[in-house]
Scaffold this active site. Structure first.
Site, PDB file in Angstrom:
ATOM      1  N   ARG A 131       0.821  -1.203   0.000  1.00  0.00           N
ATOM      2  CA  ARG A 131       0.000   0.000   0.000  1.00  0.00           C
ATOM      3  C   ARG A 131       0.862   1.263   0.000  1.00  0.00           C
ATOM      4  O   ARG A 131       0.488   2.279  -0.549  1.00  0.00           O
ATOM      5  CB  ARG A 131      -0.901  -0.017   1.231  1.00  0.00           C
ATOM      6  CG  ARG A 131      -1.717   1.214   1.405  1.00  0.00           C
ATOM      7  CD  ARG A 131      -2.354   1.254   2.769  1.00  0.00           C
ATOM      8  NE  ARG A 131      -3.449   0.319   2.881  1.00  0.00           N
ATOM      9  CZ  ARG A 131      -3.795  -0.277   4.031  1.00  0.00           C
ATOM     10  NH1 ARG A 131      -3.089  -0.047   5.127  1.00  0.00           N
ATOM     11  NH2 ARG A 131      -4.809  -1.097   4.079  1.00  0.00           N
ATOM     12  N   TYR A 132       2.005   1.193   0.645  1.00  0.00           N
ATOM     13  CA  TYR A 132       2.900   2.357   0.736  1.00  0.00           C
ATOM     14  C   TYR A 132       4.022   2.190  -0.276  1.00  0.00           C
ATOM     15  O   TYR A 132       4.338   1.078  -0.697  1.00  0.00           O
ATOM     16  CB  TYR A 132       3.491   2.440   2.142  1.00  0.00           C
ATOM     17  CG  TYR A 132       2.465   2.722   3.212  1.00  0.00           C
ATOM     18  CD1 TYR A 132       1.950   4.004   3.379  1.00  0.00           C
ATOM     19  CD2 TYR A 132       2.002   1.714   4.048  1.00  0.00           C
ATOM     20  CE1 TYR A 132       1.012   4.267   4.352  1.00  0.00           C
ATOM     21  CE2 TYR A 132       1.056   1.967   5.029  1.00  0.00           C
ATOM     22  CZ  TYR A 132       0.574   3.251   5.182  1.00  0.00           C
ATOM     23  OH  TYR A 132      -0.356   3.504   6.147  1.00  0.00           O
ATOM     24  N   ARG A 135       7.438   0.157   1.464  1.00  0.00           N
ATOM     25  CA  ARG A 135       7.372  -0.942   2.429  1.00  0.00           C
ATOM     26  C   ARG A 135       6.140  -1.787   2.193  1.00  0.00           C
ATOM     27  O   ARG A 135       5.136  -1.290   1.684  1.00  0.00           O
ATOM     28  CB  ARG A 135       7.390  -0.405   3.862  1.00  0.00           C
ATOM     29  CG  ARG A 135       6.325   0.611   4.173  1.00  0.00           C
ATOM     30  CD  ARG A 135       6.805   1.554   5.273  1.00  0.00           C
ATOM     31  NE  ARG A 135       5.769   2.448   5.737  1.00  0.00           N
ATOM     32  CZ  ARG A 135       5.421   3.583   5.124  1.00  0.00           C
ATOM     33  NH1 ARG A 135       5.986   3.925   3.996  1.00  0.00           N
ATOM     34  NH2 ARG A 135       4.475   4.355   5.633  1.00  0.00           N
ATOM     35  N   CYS A 144      -2.298 -17.913  15.123  1.00  0.00           N
ATOM     36  CA  CYS A 144      -1.832 -17.122  16.263  1.00  0.00           C
ATOM     37  C   CYS A 144      -1.722 -18.038  17.476  1.00  0.00           C
ATOM     38  O   CYS A 144      -2.262 -19.150  17.480  1.00  0.00           O
ATOM     39  CB  CYS A 144      -2.817 -15.998  16.580  1.00  0.00           C
ATOM     40  SG  CYS A 144      -2.788 -14.661  15.364  1.00  0.00           S
ATOM     41  N   CYS A 148      -7.414 -12.646  19.437  1.00  0.00           N
ATOM     42  CA  CYS A 148      -8.019 -11.435  19.999  1.00  0.00           C
ATOM     43  C   CYS A 148      -9.427 -11.298  19.428  1.00  0.00           C
ATOM     44  O   CYS A 148      -9.625 -11.443  18.222  1.00  0.00           O
ATOM     45  CB  CYS A 148      -7.215 -10.201  19.587  1.00  0.00           C
ATOM     46  SG  CYS A 148      -5.446 -10.328  19.911  1.00  0.00           S
ATOM     47  N   CYS A 151      -9.956  -8.897  16.352  1.00  0.00           N
ATOM     48  CA  CYS A 151      -8.969  -9.103  15.271  1.00  0.00           C
ATOM     49  C   CYS A 151      -9.353  -8.360  13.993  1.00  0.00           C
ATOM     50  O   CYS A 151     -10.445  -8.535  13.456  1.00  0.00           O
ATOM     51  CB  CYS A 151      -8.838 -10.594  14.962  1.00  0.00           C
ATOM     52  SG  CYS A 151      -7.652 -10.924  13.637  1.00  0.00           S
ATOM     53  N   ARG A 153      -7.990  -8.849  11.152  1.00  0.00           N
ATOM     54  CA  ARG A 153      -7.871  -9.762  10.009  1.00  0.00           C
ATOM     55  C   ARG A 153      -8.627 -11.051  10.232  1.00  0.00           C
ATOM     56  O   ARG A 153      -8.244 -12.101   9.733  1.00  0.00           O
ATOM     57  CB  ARG A 153      -6.408 -10.060   9.701  1.00  0.00           C
ATOM     58  CG  ARG A 153      -5.814  -8.983   8.895  1.00  0.00           C
ATOM     59  CD  ARG A 153      -4.481  -9.272   8.270  1.00  0.00           C
ATOM     60  NE  ARG A 153      -3.869  -7.964   8.145  1.00  0.00           N
ATOM     61  CZ  ARG A 153      -2.902  -7.521   8.932  1.00  0.00           C
ATOM     62  NH1 ARG A 153      -2.352  -8.299   9.833  1.00  0.00           N
ATOM     63  NH2 ARG A 153      -2.463  -6.307   8.788  1.00  0.00           N
ATOM     64  N   ASP A 312     -10.708  -0.818  14.353  1.00  0.00           N
ATOM     65  CA  ASP A 312     -11.174  -0.926  12.972  1.00  0.00           C
ATOM     66  C   ASP A 312     -12.663  -1.289  12.886  1.00  0.00           C
ATOM     67  O   ASP A 312     -13.233  -1.839  13.830  1.00  0.00           O
ATOM     68  CB  ASP A 312     -10.345  -1.973  12.220  1.00  0.00           C
ATOM     69  CG  ASP A 312      -8.927  -1.496  11.942  1.00  0.00           C
ATOM     70  OD1 ASP A 312      -8.737  -0.276  11.791  1.00  0.00           O
ATOM     71  OD2 ASP A 312      -8.020  -2.347  11.884  1.00  0.00           O
ATOM     72  N   ASP A 349      -6.576   3.696  10.947  1.00  0.00           N
ATOM     73  CA  ASP A 349      -6.216   3.016   9.705  1.00  0.00           C
ATOM     74  C   ASP A 349      -7.430   3.196   8.796  1.00  0.00           C
ATOM     75  O   ASP A 349      -8.505   2.665   9.085  1.00  0.00           O
ATOM     76  CB  ASP A 349      -5.871   1.548   9.965  1.00  0.00           C
ATOM     77  CG  ASP A 349      -4.809   1.045   8.993  1.00  0.00           C
ATOM     78  OD1 ASP A 349      -4.648   1.666   7.915  1.00  0.00           O
ATOM     79  OD2 ASP A 349      -4.146   0.039   9.301  1.00  0.00           O
ATOM     80  N   LYS A 356      -2.581   4.501   7.400  1.00  0.00           N
ATOM     81  CA  LYS A 356      -2.677   5.060   8.747  1.00  0.00           C
ATOM     82  C   LYS A 356      -2.669   6.583   8.708  1.00  0.00           C
ATOM     83  O   LYS A 356      -1.784   7.183   8.107  1.00  0.00           O
ATOM     84  CB  LYS A 356      -1.503   4.564   9.582  1.00  0.00           C
ATOM     85  CG  LYS A 356      -1.509   3.057   9.725  1.00  0.00           C
ATOM     86  CD  LYS A 356      -0.275   2.570  10.440  1.00  0.00           C
ATOM     87  CE  LYS A 356      -0.218   1.063  10.465  1.00  0.00           C
ATOM     88  NZ  LYS A 356       0.122   0.486   9.124  1.00  0.00           N
TER      89      LYS A 356
HETATM   90  C1  LIG Z   1       0.907  -0.484   8.986  1.00  0.00           C
HETATM   91  C2  LIG Z   1       1.273  -0.913   7.654  1.00  0.00           C
HETATM   92  C3  LIG Z   1       2.576  -0.777   7.190  1.00  0.00           C
HETATM   93  C4  LIG Z   1       3.686  -0.183   8.021  1.00  0.00           C
HETATM   94  O1  LIG Z   1       3.402   1.147   8.331  1.00  0.00           O
HETATM   95  P1  LIG Z   1       4.438   1.974   9.201  1.00  0.00           P
HETATM   96  O2  LIG Z   1       3.728   3.272   9.430  1.00  0.00           O
HETATM   97  O3  LIG Z   1       5.679   2.088   8.389  1.00  0.00           O
HETATM   98  O4  LIG Z   1       4.674   1.204  10.463  1.00  0.00           O
HETATM   99  C5  LIG Z   1       2.859  -1.179   5.917  1.00  0.00           C
HETATM  100  N1  LIG Z   1       1.899  -1.682   5.109  1.00  0.00           N
HETATM  101  C6  LIG Z   1       0.634  -1.819   5.526  1.00  0.00           C
HETATM  102  C7  LIG Z   1      -0.376  -2.358   4.586  1.00  0.00           C
HETATM  103  C8  LIG Z   1       0.271  -1.443   6.810  1.00  0.00           C
HETATM  104  O5  LIG Z   1      -0.991  -1.593   7.215  1.00  0.00           O
END
Ligand SMILES: *Cc1c(COP(=O)(O)O)cnc(C)c1O
Length: 452
Positions: A131-132, A135, A144, A148, A151, A153, A312, A349, A356
């Protein structure tokens, strides 16, 4: 007051020869030999999930029984260690409320979604959420140690017959190999630390072999649910893959037991930076006092509070949700009142997959040319005078050219003057009213990238 060395005694007496502290065990496990109790395999194979088993540890309410007997309930499984923390007579105890289902979790609520973060839409291969720009989230298992109730997911987690396969892992790694903008891989699930150690080691090794991947991270609640799993052998394996960061998930100070403290000390001593991601949960940690106690106990254990998540919009989590104002109230009570590194970032989120989004009280009260008016945590109001000279940034030294983010540069691209606007999808069509056939104006000053 004089401070003696006895006052500074660390919470743990790992090397001092003093007997280690343990969480008291409920009567049903009084006769289990310590070697078994302290063995994570024994803990995993003696997890509790039925009314009959749970009744031996806590007094179940009618609502809990109703949930435990319901069709289609999200998986219940609790390690004996974590079950020994359950409040036997208080269904609203902060430990018990997190893992024992209540009938109300089956009630649907407005705006509830199965995949509220639209992770599936951002998934180029099964389990990988990209998504980002730089990363990815890599879901490596659906299992798990304990489940929880809230959850996020639950749509993918819990079913032992629906786990990620070797072929899925291969496809995830193949995608990462050919995606050089990824510098940070976050292993999650499910809980990566429940995987067979060889399988996890193999994944970490294969990720480390990819030159553009700089940082590895693991998100895990195993230290909390099953601290016995944090063995010297596991830690020795993990430390081969530095820089490796671990984020744990603690919601209430009661979860920080002597056992968890020792597991965290092992990880921190192996040079693994530790963070905590907690969820703001009604009836568990929705007060400034509990949050302050939690962050203080975390930093004493060398864990840096990282995120505090707004709950969420997911099935089962309805009764855990709080108004957003509760989160803001908590952030107001933390910032300035305690160490800066003890203050997490409160985030929503974004439903629909926006990622986020940080939220905090406003500290900027006003601005005028050359001045900004600010308030601090005490309500003290001050003015910062900006420099009089026009500001021009010099070209600064960089070790390498910045990574290209393409269409994801977002608002930063507006700041940089690269684009004038960001338009919602369909914006131009709507505003070309009556001028059908005329093409929309394009150009450098017209941000055409769509965020869909
Ligand atoms: C939370 C998350 C991350 C990591 O986010 P950071 O703000 O770098 O900790 C990466 N990808 C997804 C899909 C996430 O939900």
């Amino acid at each position: 007051m004089t401070v003696t060395s006895a006052d500074r005694k660390p919470a743990e007496a790992v090397s001092s020869g003093e007997p280690l502290e343990y969480t008291p065990r409920p009567a049903i496990w009084a006769d289990v030999p310590d070697e078994k109790w302290n063995d994570w395999r024994w803990q995993m194979s003696h997890r509790l999930n039925t009314v009959e088993e749970l009744e031996q540890v806590i007094n179940l309410t009618d609502e809990e029984r109703e949930a435990l007997n319901a069709e289609g309930l999200f998986r219940v499984d609790i390690t004996p260690y974590f079950a020994s923390l359950l409040e036997p007579d208080d269904p609203w105890g902060p430990i018990r409320h997190q893992v024992i289902p209540k009938g109300r979790e089956l009630v649907k609520f407005d705006s509830m979604m199965a995949d509220s973060l639209a992770e599936d839409e951002h998934s180029p291969v099964p389990g990988l959420v990209h998504r980002y720009p730089d990363r990815v989230l890599m879901l490596v298992t659906t299992q798990c140690a304990t489940y929880c109730r809230y959850c996020t997911r639950s749509r993918v987690v819990g079913d032992p017959s629906a786990n990620f396969s070797r072929a899925d892992h291969d496809a995830q790694i193949e995608y990462l190999r050919k995606t050089p903008q990824v510098r940070d891989v976050l292993l999650s699930g499910g809980d990566p630390l429940t995987m067979p150690q060889r399988m996890l080691e193999d994944l970490l090794r294969r990720l480390r072999e990819i030159p553009h991947i700089e940082v590895l991270r693991i998100g895990s609640r195993v230290p909390v649910f099953l601290p016995q799993r944090i063995t010297d052998d596991l830690v020795e394996m993990l430390r081969q893959f530095h820089p490796l960061w671990i984020n744990i998930h603690v919601n209430h100070p009661k979860e920080i037991t002597p056992e968890l403290s020792r597991a965290l000390a092992r990880l921190a001593d192996a040079g693994i930076p530790l963070g905590n991601q907690s969820v703001l949960l009604r009836d568990v940690n929705d007060s400034p006092e509990v949050q302050l106690e939690l962050v203080h106990k975390l930093v004493k254990n060398r864990v840096r509070p990282y995120y505090l998540y707004q709950c969420d919009l997911v099935q089962g989590a309805g009764h855990f949700r709080t108004p957003v104002s509760v989160g803001i109230e908590i952030m107001e009570a933390l910032r300035g009142h305690t160490s800066g590194f003890a203050v997490p970032t409160y985030v929503i989120d974004a439903p629909g997959g926006g990622g986020k989004i940080p939220l905090m009280p406003n500290y900027v009260l006003s601005m005028s040319p050359g001045r900004i008016v600010l308030r601090n945590y005490e309500g003290f109001i001050t003015t910062y005078r900006e420099p009089d000279e026009p500001y021009q940034r010099r070209r600064l030294y960089l070790e390498k050219p910045p990574r290209e983010e393409g269409a994801q540069k977002g608002v930063a691209a507006l700041n940089a003057g690269e684009h004038l606007t960001i338009k919602p999808e369909g914006y131009d069509e709507i505003h070309r009213r009556g001028r059908k056939g005329e093409p929309p104006k394009r150009g450098r000053r017209n941000y055409e990238d769509r965020y869909d």
